[in-house]
Structure formats: C-alpha cells, structure tokens
Design a protein around this motif. Structure first.
Motif, PDB file in Angstrom:
ATOM      1  N   GLN A  42      21.315 -22.700 -21.214  1.00  0.00           N
ATOM      2  CA  GLN A  42      21.045 -22.167 -22.551  1.00  0.00           C
ATOM      3  C   GLN A  42      20.623 -20.701 -22.542  1.00  0.00           C
ATOM      4  N   TRP A  43      20.540 -20.097 -21.375  1.00  0.00           N
ATOM      5  CA  TRP A  43      20.029 -18.731 -21.289  1.00  0.00           C
ATOM      6  C   TRP A  43      20.781 -17.775 -22.223  1.00  0.00           C
ATOM      7  N   GLY A  44      22.096 -17.847 -22.222  1.00  0.00           N
ATOM      8  CA  GLY A  44      22.887 -16.951 -23.062  1.00  0.00           C
ATOM      9  C   GLY A  44      22.591 -17.103 -24.539  1.00  0.00           C
ATOM     10  N   ASN A  45      22.494 -18.353 -25.006  1.00  0.00           N
ATOM     11  CA  ASN A  45      22.176 -18.594 -26.411  1.00  0.00           C
ATOM     12  C   ASN A  45      20.773 -18.122 -26.763  1.00  0.00           C
ATOM     13  N   ILE A  46      19.830 -18.334 -25.832  1.00  0.00           N
ATOM     14  CA  ILE A  46      18.438 -17.966 -26.098  1.00  0.00           C
ATOM     15  C   ILE A  46      18.290 -16.456 -26.211  1.00  0.00           C
ATOM     16  N   VAL A  47      18.890 -15.710 -25.286  1.00  0.00           N
ATOM     17  CA  VAL A  47      18.710 -14.254 -25.332  1.00  0.00           C
ATOM     18  C   VAL A  47      19.462 -13.634 -26.503  1.00  0.00           C
ATOM     19  N   THR A  48      20.483 -14.338 -27.034  1.00  0.00           N
ATOM     20  CA  THR A  48      21.095 -13.872 -28.274  1.00  0.00           C
ATOM     21  C   THR A  48      20.047 -13.866 -29.385  1.00  0.00           C
ATOM     22  N   GLY A  49      19.181 -14.861 -29.385  1.00  0.00           N
ATOM     23  CA  GLY A  49      18.095 -14.901 -30.366  1.00  0.00           C
ATOM     24  C   GLY A  49      17.116 -13.764 -30.192  1.00  0.00           C
ATOM     25  N   THR A  50      16.737 -13.484 -28.947  1.00  0.00           N
ATOM     26  CA  THR A  50      15.800 -12.371 -28.724  1.00  0.00           C
ATOM     27  C   THR A  50      16.437 -11.044 -29.129  1.00  0.00           C
ATOM     28  N   GLU A  51      17.742 -10.928 -28.891  1.00  0.00           N
ATOM     29  CA  GLU A  51      18.456  -9.706 -29.257  1.00  0.00           C
ATOM     30  C   GLU A  51      18.546  -9.556 -30.775  1.00  0.00           C
ATOM     31  N   LEU A  52      18.787 -10.671 -31.477  1.00  0.00           N
ATOM     32  CA  LEU A  52      18.849 -10.623 -32.940  1.00  0.00           C
ATOM     33  C   LEU A  52      17.496 -10.219 -33.525  1.00  0.00           C
ATOM     34  N   ILE A  53      16.417 -10.758 -32.983  1.00  0.00           N
ATOM     35  CA  ILE A  53      15.069 -10.407 -33.441  1.00  0.00           C
ATOM     36  C   ILE A  53      14.818  -8.913 -33.230  1.00  0.00           C
TER      37      ILE A  53
END
Length: 427
Positions: free
Chosen positions: A195-206
């Motif tokens: 899930q790392w890729g999906n999770i860091v997409t969230g941090t990037e969006l924030i």
C-alpha cells in the motif's frame, strides 16, 4: 510503550516516512488503516493490520479503522493481476456491518481520548460529484506521478491492462487520507507494504492541496517459511467469521504452523511481551515435540477472535480426534460444528430407514458407505480388531448397528486404526 519500537522487535515494520517517529514522540497522534469490504468477513490476512492498530492504541495513540464503502465500489489494483467484480451497494452495506462488528472485538471504542473510531469513506464520497472530484483532487496529482506507481506499471505491462476505474483508485484513497487529515486531525496512514504507493499519494495530496504534512508507515507482508501464501489453505481463506471457518478449524490453522512460522507468528499475532516470547522460544527449542509456541499462539488468537468457550471446545475437539476424549463430546456441538470438526475427512450420508431394522457392520462400512473399498477388506480389518465405531471397537463381522447407536441422534463415527476417522450423517 513506543509504537515503532514495538513493531520493530516484532518484525512487523517495513517502511516508515522520515518524521513519523518525531510525530509519534510528541504525544497522542491519530492514524488510520483502511479495510476493504469485498466480503462479509475479515480473514487472517487482515490480522497484521488489526494488530498494527491494536499496538497503535496501546501506545496511547488514537486509531481510526476506515471501512471502504466507497473504495470497495472501485477496487484496489495493488497486487492484483486482473480487475475485480464490482459489488452492489446492498452487498457492500451488509459487508460493512459485519466487518464493523468484527473490528469491535479488537479495538477499544470507549477508553477516553484515544478511543478507536470507525469511519466509512462512503459518507464523504456519496455526494461528491465527478466534476468536483476532478477539479478539487485530480488537478493536484499528475498522470506522470500516478503512472510511476508499481501497482499501475505492473498492470499496464500485463495482459489485462487497467480500467480508468482502477487507475483512479489511488486518487480516491489519497482523498481519504486528506479528508481524515482535514476533519479528524489524522496525520498517519498505515497499511501493508503493497500500500506504500497509495499511502504516499495521500501525503502528496495533503502537501499540494493544503501545504499540510502527513506521514506513512507500512508493515511486512506476511509469508510462510515454505514460500506459500499466508492465510490460505486447500479450502481457501481462514476467516474470522465462525460460520465460514469454524473455531476448531481456526484453532488448527495456528496449531499446525511450522516451527519457523510459529516463531514469526507469535510475535506478530499475539500481545505477549518480548521476555515471555523469548522464554517460550527457549522452551520450544529444548523440546520441539511439545509444540509450546504453536499451542500458545493458537490459544491466544483463538480466544481473542472466538472467546474462551470456543477455544476450550476447539481443544476438546482436537483431543477427540487425536487423543482420548469420548464420543459423548459430539453431544456438546451443533451440527455445523460437527461438520466443521470432520472437515477434510471422508463423510457419508445415509437415511434412518437404513438403520431402522439394524444393519450389519460390514454392509454399513462397505455397502451403504465407502469407509472400506470392499467387504473383504472390511471383514479382514474388523476381525483383526482394527475398526471402531463411536470410539468402541467392533466385536466381530456379525455385529449389527441400529438407530440406538447414533450419537446425538444423528451420527456414526467409524475409525480405522488410530487416526483415520469418518463421519456418517444419518438423516
């Protein structure tokens, strides 16, 4: 208790974003893990993430369990070679209700400031129009960024390709993180290493949308020592729902772990402390045949998932098949539990009419059923004293059984030798 150090010594930690430990050391933080409602039960493959949230709460932090009512309608492409079937809203709602009930067994939802909370991303997506989503979310993440993710590249390079629906999944999950960060002060998302890729997409969006800061942590994907997939058996998944996997089968799954797996699993799936586990490991190494680790592992996790009474019943069932517990034990079980107990063993059905006037044991075992392939073989083994029915050795080939011999008014349990059991269900 230090959350990250707890995961480290248990062998659970995989990746952690810089700054995460500083966040957690400042005081109580909020973090979440998402659970996919593709079935109406979680299975043992979900237990690593359940344990992660348990450790997170025990360390004084506030856990959020997100059930994906919206993302379940899309389907996560991570680790998948083909697109999954989309579920109807009615099925999803049923699945969500079941999963919520299961999670409530593990997390404390009433312990003050760091009480666990359950959220459903359908609540914030149901009125979110497509146009608003691509304006408010899509414009912040480039296609180049999304294409660089392994979950996307692997599918695009495969035979099946990827639909636009699945391609957008990381944006949908990324917005989950943004929403929880914005409205619940949730600064950490956790999950399996896939899930790392999906999770860091969230941090990037924030970061891009609100110039905010958020963090990521992933755990190891659990594999068995022999390379086979954890949580799978010949019969499929090992579920937490007792209607899908009986407590006895659940108990046996852990009890049958190899020595190498037991040393790994007892750290990941129990709350036993380091000193206790290391002492058990030493005891196990001194006498592996006693299976100290497997027994402790099976006991701990069966009690937490199914309760003390079901654990005791599972132990009795194991002793029934492999020890000296009498046949009367079956009177304590429901029909589904009896069937579960004999799952994987040969079973047969006959009618009560077949037993009404009495039936010769040879005809029963090599005629009405196929406990023996031939009457000659049945006679030979009965004469040698190697056949029992209902834990009582047959006295001879002329012996007759009738409905009065049924256990719980419904069963006959033939046994060849010491360990070869059969179940006859009499309807």
């Amino acid at each position: 208790m230090n959350f990250v150090e707890e995961l480290r010594w248990r062998g659970m930690l995989h990746d952690i974003m810089p700054g995460t430990e500083d966040l957690l050391n400042k005081g109580m933080a909020s973090g979440y893990i998402g659970y996919d409602p593709t079935a109406d039960s979680l299975h043992v493959g979900h237990l690593t993430q359940i344990m992660t949230l348990i450790h997170f709460q025990r360390a004084g932090h506030k856990p959020y369990a997100l059930v994906g009512g919206a993302t379940g309608m899309v389907g996560d492409p991570s680790g998948k070679s083909a697109e999954r079937n989309l579920l109807s809203e009615d099925v999803l709602q049923h699945n969500l209700a079941c999963i919520k009930e299961q999670l409530s067994k593990f997390l404390n939802f009433d312990c003050g400031a760091n009480s666990a909370e359950m959220v459903n991303n359908y609540d914030w997506f149901k009125d979110f129009s497509f146009l608003h989503f691509i304006r408010d979310v899509g414009k912040h993440i480039t296609v180049n960024y999304m294409m660089a993710k392994d979950s996307v590249k692997n599918r695009l390079n495969g035979d099946t390709g990827m639909s636009f629906t699945e391609f957008t999944y990381q944006l949908v999950q990324g917005y989950d993180f943004y929403y929880l960060w914005k409205h619940h002060n949730c600064s950490l998302q956790m999950g399996g290493s896939d899930q790392w890729g999906n999770i860091v997409t969230g941090t990037e969006l924030i970061r891009r949308k609100d110039a905010g800061e958020a963090f990521a942590l992933t755990t190891q994907l659990i594999k068995k020592a022999d390379g086979t997939k954890f949580g799978k058996t010949e019969g499929g998944n090992i579920w937490l729902d007792p209607a899908k996997t009986s407590p006895y089968q659940f108990f046996q799954f852990w009890l049958n772990a190899s020595d190498a797996d037991a040393k790994n699993f007892i750290r990941i799936f129990t709350l036993l402390d380091k000193e206790t586990i290391e002492a058990m490991e030493a005891e196990h190494d001194a006498a592996p045949h006693l299976r100290v680790l497997q027994k402790a592992l099976a006991k701990d996790i069966t009690i937490r998932v199914h309760g003390e009474a079901e654990y005791e019943k599972a132990v009795k069932a194991s002793e029934f098949l492999f020890g000296n517990t009498g046949i009367e034990f079956l009177n304590e079980l429901t029909h589904n539990e009896v069937v579960g107990l004999f799952d994987g063993l040969p079973n047969f059905q006959i009618s009560k009419a077949d037993l009404e006037a009495g039936v010769n044991v040879v005809d029963l075992l090599a005629g009405l059923t196929q406990v023996f392939p031939s009457k000659g073989e049945a006679k030979k083994m009965i004469t040698a004293g190697g056949v029992s029915v209902n834990k009582a050795k047959l006295t001879g080939v002329e012996q007759v059984l009738n409905n009065e011999n049924l256990v719980a008014g419904r069963y006959l349990v033939p046994q060849k030798g010491k360990k070869n059991y059969f179940l006859i269900v009499v309807e």
